[in-house]
Design a protein around this motif. Structure first.
Motif, PDB file in Angstrom:
ATOM      1  N   LYS A 105      45.308 -78.836   9.341  1.00  9.31           N
ATOM      2  CA  LYS A 105      44.558 -78.694  10.464  1.00  9.31           C
ATOM      3  C   LYS A 105      42.940 -79.058  10.076  1.00  9.31           C
ATOM      4  CE  LYS A 105      47.057 -74.761  12.145  1.00  9.31           C
ATOM      5  NZ  LYS A 105      47.037 -73.268  12.432  1.00  9.31           N
ATOM      6  N   GLU A 106      42.101 -79.170  11.282  1.00 10.34           N
ATOM      7  CA  GLU A 106      40.877 -79.710  10.964  1.00 10.34           C
ATOM      8  C   GLU A 106      40.209 -78.546  10.093  1.00 10.34           C
ATOM      9  OE1 GLU A 106      39.018 -80.489  14.465  1.00 10.34           O
ATOM     10  OE2 GLU A 106      40.133 -82.279  14.828  1.00 10.34           O
ATOM     11  N   ASN A 107      40.655 -77.307  10.475  1.00  9.66           N
ATOM     12  CA  ASN A 107      39.979 -76.142   9.540  1.00  9.66           C
ATOM     13  C   ASN A 107      40.163 -75.907   8.166  1.00  9.66           C
ATOM     14  OD1 ASN A 107      42.506 -75.097   9.706  1.00  9.66           O
ATOM     15  ND2 ASN A 107      41.715 -73.251  11.231  1.00  9.66           N
ATOM     16  N   GLY A 108      41.295 -76.775   7.398  1.00  6.99           N
ATOM     17  CA  GLY A 108      41.754 -76.842   6.392  1.00  6.99           C
ATOM     18  C   GLY A 108      43.027 -76.062   6.117  1.00  6.99           C
ATOM     19  N   ASP A 109      43.617 -75.107   7.140  1.00  6.52           N
ATOM     20  CA  ASP A 109      44.932 -74.518   7.153  1.00  6.52           C
ATOM     21  C   ASP A 109      46.046 -75.445   7.277  1.00  6.52           C
ATOM     22  OD1 ASP A 109      43.521 -72.191   6.696  1.00  6.52           O
ATOM     23  OD2 ASP A 109      43.462 -71.640   8.862  1.00  6.52           O
ATOM     24  N   LEU A 110      46.983 -74.995   6.523  1.00 10.95           N
ATOM     25  CA  LEU A 110      48.218 -75.661   6.585  1.00 10.95           C
ATOM     26  C   LEU A 110      49.002 -75.792   8.002  1.00 10.95           C
ATOM     27  CD1 LEU A 110      49.769 -77.402   4.244  1.00 10.95           C
ATOM     28  CD2 LEU A 110      51.424 -75.365   4.139  1.00 10.95           C
ATOM     29  N   LYS A 111      49.241 -76.654   8.518  1.00 14.25           N
ATOM     30  CA  LYS A 111      50.161 -76.886   9.779  1.00 14.25           C
ATOM     31  C   LYS A 111      51.395 -75.980   9.956  1.00 14.25           C
ATOM     32  CE  LYS A 111      48.295 -81.746  11.088  1.00 14.25           C
ATOM     33  NZ  LYS A 111      48.411 -82.948  11.494  1.00 14.25           N
ATOM     34  N   GLU A 112      51.441 -75.615  10.796  1.00 11.19           N
ATOM     35  CA  GLU A 112      52.998 -74.715  10.942  1.00 11.19           C
ATOM     36  C   GLU A 112      54.097 -75.549  10.507  1.00 11.19           C
ATOM     37  OE1 GLU A 112      50.188 -74.592  13.003  1.00 11.19           O
ATOM     38  OE2 GLU A 112      49.568 -72.383  12.915  1.00 11.19           O
ATOM     39  N   GLU A 113      53.923 -76.820  11.261  1.00 13.13           N
ATOM     40  CA  GLU A 113      55.152 -77.633  11.074  1.00 13.13           C
ATOM     41  C   GLU A 113      55.492 -77.984   9.606  1.00 13.13           C
ATOM     42  OE1 GLU A 113      52.680 -79.409  14.756  1.00 13.13           O
ATOM     43  OE2 GLU A 113      52.403 -78.302  12.614  1.00 13.13           O
ATOM     44  N   MET A 114      54.572 -77.702   8.462  1.00 12.41           N
ATOM     45  CA  MET A 114      54.942 -78.097   7.626  1.00 12.41           C
ATOM     46  C   MET A 114      55.880 -77.048   6.738  1.00 12.41           C
ATOM     47  SD  MET A 114      53.429 -80.956   6.926  1.00 12.41           S
ATOM     48  CE  MET A 114      54.086 -80.928   5.196  1.00 12.41           C
ATOM     49  N   ILE A 115      56.009 -76.028   7.275  1.00  2.31           N
ATOM     50  CA  ILE A 115      57.208 -74.983   6.941  1.00  2.31           C
ATOM     51  C   ILE A 115      58.606 -75.604   7.044  1.00  2.31           C
ATOM     52  CG2 ILE A 115      58.068 -72.802   7.211  1.00  2.31           C
ATOM     53  CD1 ILE A 115      55.258 -72.759   5.989  1.00  2.31           C
ATOM     54  N   LEU A 116      58.653 -76.310   8.409  1.00  2.00           N
ATOM     55  CA  LEU A 116      59.886 -76.971   8.494  1.00  2.00           C
ATOM     56  C   LEU A 116      60.104 -78.104   7.530  1.00  2.00           C
ATOM     57  CD1 LEU A 116      59.559 -77.068  12.710  1.00  2.00           C
ATOM     58  CD2 LEU A 116      61.044 -75.541  11.159  1.00  2.00           C
ATOM     59  N   VAL A 117      58.967 -78.927   7.024  1.00  2.00           N
ATOM     60  CA  VAL A 117      59.109 -79.979   6.416  1.00  2.00           C
ATOM     61  C   VAL A 117      59.512 -79.322   4.748  1.00  2.00           C
ATOM     62  CG1 VAL A 117      57.721 -81.556   5.083  1.00  2.00           C
ATOM     63  CG2 VAL A 117      57.093 -81.191   7.497  1.00  2.00           C
ATOM     64  N   CYS A 118      59.143 -78.144   4.531  1.00  2.00           N
ATOM     65  CA  CYS A 118      59.391 -77.637   3.202  1.00  2.00           C
ATOM     66  C   CYS A 118      61.212 -77.405   3.435  1.00  2.00           C
ATOM     67  CB  CYS A 118      58.972 -76.304   3.208  1.00  2.00           C
ATOM     68  SG  CYS A 118      57.165 -76.256   2.458  1.00  2.00           S
ATOM     69  N   ASN A 119      61.395 -77.146   4.468  1.00  4.71           N
ATOM     70  CA  ASN A 119      63.176 -76.917   4.667  1.00  4.71           C
ATOM     71  C   ASN A 119      63.786 -78.231   4.365  1.00  4.71           C
ATOM     72  OD1 ASN A 119      65.301 -75.021   5.143  1.00  4.71           O
ATOM     73  ND2 ASN A 119      65.613 -76.192   6.893  1.00  4.71           N
ATOM     74  N   ALA A 120      63.079 -79.431   5.031  1.00  9.33           N
ATOM     75  CA  ALA A 120      63.768 -80.481   4.785  1.00  9.33           C
ATOM     76  C   ALA A 120      63.720 -81.197   3.389  1.00  9.33           C
ATOM     77  CB  ALA A 120      63.000 -81.526   5.829  1.00  9.33           C
ATOM     78  N   LEU A 121      62.594 -80.857   2.496  1.00 12.39           N
ATOM     79  CA  LEU A 121      62.413 -81.168   1.124  1.00 12.39           C
ATOM     80  C   LEU A 121      63.558 -80.357   0.417  1.00 12.39           C
ATOM     81  CD1 LEU A 121      58.508 -81.410   1.102  1.00 12.39           C
ATOM     82  CD2 LEU A 121      60.245 -83.439   1.013  1.00 12.39           C
ATOM     83  N   LEU A 140      56.959 -84.899  -4.765  1.00 10.13           N
ATOM     84  CA  LEU A 140      56.474 -83.560  -5.145  1.00 10.13           C
ATOM     85  C   LEU A 140      55.461 -83.528  -6.115  1.00 10.13           C
ATOM     86  CD1 LEU A 140      59.350 -81.210  -4.594  1.00 10.13           C
ATOM     87  CD2 LEU A 140      57.783 -81.734  -2.806  1.00 10.13           C
ATOM     88  N   CYS A 141      55.456 -84.500  -7.102  1.00 10.59           N
ATOM     89  CA  CYS A 141      54.677 -84.951  -8.096  1.00 10.59           C
ATOM     90  C   CYS A 141      53.003 -85.284  -7.604  1.00 10.59           C
ATOM     91  CB  CYS A 141      54.971 -86.103  -9.153  1.00 10.59           C
ATOM     92  SG  CYS A 141      56.081 -85.611 -10.100  1.00 10.59           S
ATOM     93  N   LYS A 142      53.034 -85.725  -6.153  1.00  5.09           N
ATOM     94  CA  LYS A 142      51.931 -86.114  -5.812  1.00  5.09           C
ATOM     95  C   LYS A 142      51.449 -85.006  -4.655  1.00  5.09           C
ATOM     96  CE  LYS A 142      53.574 -90.964  -5.951  1.00  5.09           C
ATOM     97  NZ  LYS A 142      54.196 -91.920  -5.109  1.00  5.09           N
ATOM     98  N   MET A 143      52.153 -83.871  -4.455  1.00  2.00           N
ATOM     99  CA  MET A 143      51.695 -83.104  -3.398  1.00  2.00           C
ATOM    100  C   MET A 143      50.705 -82.104  -4.044  1.00  2.00           C
ATOM    101  SD  MET A 143      53.282 -82.847  -0.553  1.00  2.00           S
ATOM    102  CE  MET A 143      54.622 -83.543   0.386  1.00  2.00           C
ATOM    103  N   LYS A 144      49.592 -81.744  -3.452  1.00  2.00           N
ATOM    104  CA  LYS A 144      48.457 -80.893  -4.209  1.00  2.00           C
ATOM    105  C   LYS A 144      48.386 -79.546  -3.202  1.00  2.00           C
ATOM    106  CE  LYS A 144      48.282 -83.819  -7.269  1.00  2.00           C
ATOM    107  NZ  LYS A 144      49.104 -83.257  -8.657  1.00  2.00           N
ATOM    108  N   TYR A 145      49.523 -79.419  -2.378  1.00  2.00           N
ATOM    109  CA  TYR A 145      49.101 -77.935  -1.574  1.00  2.00           C
ATOM    110  C   TYR A 145      50.378 -77.208  -2.173  1.00  2.00           C
ATOM    111  CZ  TYR A 145      46.935 -81.331   1.349  1.00  2.00           C
ATOM    112  OH  TYR A 145      46.046 -82.127   2.028  1.00  2.00           O
ATOM    113  N   TYR A 146      49.792 -75.998  -2.681  1.00  2.00           N
ATOM    114  CA  TYR A 146      50.701 -74.949  -3.261  1.00  2.00           C
ATOM    115  C   TYR A 146      51.507 -74.442  -2.215  1.00  2.00           C
ATOM    116  CZ  TYR A 146      52.399 -71.171  -6.246  1.00  2.00           C
ATOM    117  OH  TYR A 146      53.260 -70.539  -7.058  1.00  2.00           O
ATOM    118  N   ARG A 147      51.146 -74.231  -1.147  1.00  2.00           N
ATOM    119  CA  ARG A 147      51.944 -73.521   0.086  1.00  2.00           C
ATOM    120  C   ARG A 147      53.141 -74.184   0.225  1.00  2.00           C
ATOM    121  NH1 ARG A 147      48.706 -71.714   5.177  1.00  2.00           N
ATOM    122  NH2 ARG A 147      50.950 -71.011   5.417  1.00  2.00           N
TER     123      ARG A 147
END
Length: 436
Positions: A105-121, A140-147
Motif C-alpha cells: 500500500k502507499e504506507n508501505g504495508d503489504l496488501k491483504e491480497e498478497m496473502i492469497l497470492v502466497c497461496n497461489a505461489l 521468488l529469487c527476485k522477491m524482496k518482501y519477507y512476509r
C-alpha cells in the motif's frame, strides 16, 4: 537557495524516489501503449472463460504496468479468475505479473491480497509440472518482501530434493537469495540442506549453484567439502572448477591456514583443457604466491593460451598478464622467452609488437642471446619471401625485427658478426626507414 536542513530533506527525498524506482524496475519492455484501456475493459477480458483471451489481456496488462500504468483494482480479478488457469502461456505471464505488480500500500504495508497470492505461489511450488516449479522459484529469487517469502520457505526447501535438476538448480538459488537478502537466521537449516545436496548431486549446474551458496554463506562448509573432494576436483566440469578457484582466492587472503592444500588444487587445475580454468588458475597463482614454482606454472599456462588461442584479443590480454609477471619475476620468465617468441607466428602487428616489448631487453641474457638472434634472423628472412610480400604489415614487421637485431647486437657485440651480412642487404633498401 536551500539552507542545510532543507537541502538534506531534498536529498533524502531524491534518494527515496531513486530507491523506489530501482525497486520496481526488475523488468523493462518497451510498449507503444497509445490510449490505455480502462480497468473495466481489461477486467472483463480477464474474466473470460477462454484461456487465449485471458492470456492476451494479461499480456497487455503486464506491458502497460511495465510502462507506468497502474491497475490496482485488477489484482483481485486476477486472483479470482486467472490464477486457477492451467494454460502454460497464462502461467508464464502470471510469473511476470507477480514480479511487476505493486505489492504494498502507499504506507508501505503489504496488501491483504498478497496473502492469497502466497497461496497461489505455494501451489505452484508443489505443481506437478517441473517448469512451473522452476519458474516460480526463479520468481521468488527476485522477491524482496519477507512476509511473502516466509510462508513459502518450507516448500522451497522441499524442492531441493525434486527429481528434476531444473527445479533443484533454481531451488538452490532461491534459498541463496532468501539468505542473502534476510540473513541466515531466517533459514538456519539451509547450509546443512545445501551441503547434503552437494554431496549427492549429479547435475553440474546445480552442484555449482550449491557450492556458490556455501562459499558465500558458510565458508567453513565449502572449505571442508573442497578438501574432502581434493583429488576429484580436476575431473569436475569447468563451471564448478571456476567456483572452486573463487573459493581459493577468497580463503587464502582471509585465512591462510589452508593455503598450501588449496594451492595444490590450483596446480592440478592449471593444466586443464578449459581455457577459462587455465587462465583463472594462472591469475590465482600470480596473485597468491611468489614461489618460483608457482610463477613458472602460471607463466606456462599463459604461454599455452598465447600459442594455442587463435583470437588476437585473447592473445593481447594474455600478453598484458605476462607483462605484469615480467615486472616482478624476470628470472622465472627468462627461461620461457623462446616459448613466448612463438607468438610471432600470429600475423597481427599489435601482437608481434607486444611480444617484442616483453621478450627484448630484460629477458634477453647471455644464456639465450644466441637463440634469440637466430630466431630474429629467421623471421627477417621470412619477410623477404615471395608469400610475405603481399601480407599487410609485412614491411612494418621487418622494421621491427631489424631494430630488435640492432638492439641485441648492440648489447651483445659478439653476435654482430652473425647478422652483419643480413643487415648489409638492407643498406640499399628502397625504404629509407628500413635502410636506416
Amino acid at each position: 537557495s536551500l539552507d542545510g536542513p532543507r537541502l538534506l530533506r531534498a536529498g533524502a527525498l531524491v534518494a527515496a524516489m531513486g530507491s523506489e524506482t530501482e525497486k520496481h524496475c526488475t523488468v523493462l519492455i518497451y510498449y507503444d501503449k497509445g490510449v490505455p484501456p480502462t480497468s473495466d475493459d481489461l477486467g472483463k477480458r480477464l474474466e473470460n472463460k477462454k484461456d487465449s483471451v485471458k492470456a492476451e489481456a494479461l499480456e497487455e496488462l503486464v506491458l502497460l504496468m511495465i510502462n507506468g500504468e497502474a491497475y490496482p483494482k485488477l489484482l483481485m480479478s486476477i486472483i479470482k479468475f486467472v490464477v486457477a488457469s492451467s494454460d502454460h502461456r497464462v502461467k508464464k505471464l502470471l510469473m511476470i505479473y507477480w514480479e511487476v505488480v505493486d505489492k504494498c500500500k502507499e504506507n508501505g504495508d503489504l496488501k491483504e491480497e498478497m496473502i492469497l497470492v502466497c497461496n497461489a505461489l505455494r501451489n505452484d511450488l508443489m505443481h506437478s509440472n517441473e517448469y512451473v516449479r522452476g519458474s516460480t522459484l526463479r520468481l521468488l529469487c527476485k522477491m524482496k518482501y519477507y512476509r511473502i517469502l516466509e510462508p513459502l520457505k518450507e516448500a522451497v526447501l522441499r524442492n531441493l530434493s525434486h527429481r528434476h535438476s531444473y527445479v533443484r538448480r533454481n531451488a538452490v538459488m532461491c534459498v541463496y537469495s532468501i539468505v542473502k537478502s534476510f540473513g541466515l537466521d531466517v533459514m538456519p537449516e539451509a547450509p546443512e540442506d545445501i551441503e547434503q545436496l552437494l554431496l549427492v548431486e549429479g547435475d553440474l549446474s546445480t552442484k555449482r549453484n550449491a557450492f556458490l551458496m556455501l562459499l558465500n554463506c558458510d565458508q567453513d562448509r565449502a572449505i571442508k567439502y573442497v578438501l574432502s573432494m581434493q583429488d576429484q576436483v580436476s575431473t569436475m566440469g569447468d563451471i564448478f572448477q571456476l567456483s572452486v578457484l573463487e573459493l581459493v582466492r577468497k580463503v587464502c587472503r582471509s585465512s591462510p591456514a589452508n593455503k598450501g592444500r588449496l594451492l595444490r588444487i590450483v596446480f592440478d587445475l592449471a593444466a586443464s583443457s578449459s581455457t577459462a580454468v587455465s587462465y583463472d588458475c594462472a591469475s590465482t597463482l600470480v596473485s597468491l604466491s611468489t614461489s618460483p614454482i608457482a610463477i613458472h606454472q602460471a607463466t606456462s599456462a599463459y604461454v599455452t593460451l598465447l600459442t594455442e588461442q587463435s583470437d588476437n584479443n585473447v592473445k593481447l590480454i594474455v600478453l598484458d598478464r605476462l607483462q605484469e609477471v615480467q615486472k616482478h619475476h624476470r628470472q622465472v620468465m627468462e627461461g620461457m622467452v623462446m616459448d613466448i617468441f612463438r607468438a610471432l607466428s600470429c600475423p597481427s602487428l599489435d601482437v608481434r609488437k607486444k611480444v617484442m616489448d616483453i621478450c627484448l631487453g630484460s629477458l634477453v641474457s647471455p644464456r639465450n642471446i644466441k637463440d634469440v638472434v637466430a630466431l630474429l634472423k629467421k623471421e627477417v628472412i621470412k619477410t623477404l619471401g615471395y608469400e610475405a610480400q603481399g601480407v599487410e604489415g609485412n614491411l612494418e614487421y621487418r622494421r621491427l625485427l631489424i631494430r630488435a637485431l640492432h638492439a641485441c647486437t648492440g648489447q651483445y657485440s659478439e653476435q654482430a658478426q652473425g647478422v652483419m651480412f643480413l643487415l648489409m642487404d638492407f643498406l640499399t633498401e628502397s625504404d629509407q626507414t628500413t635502410a636506416a
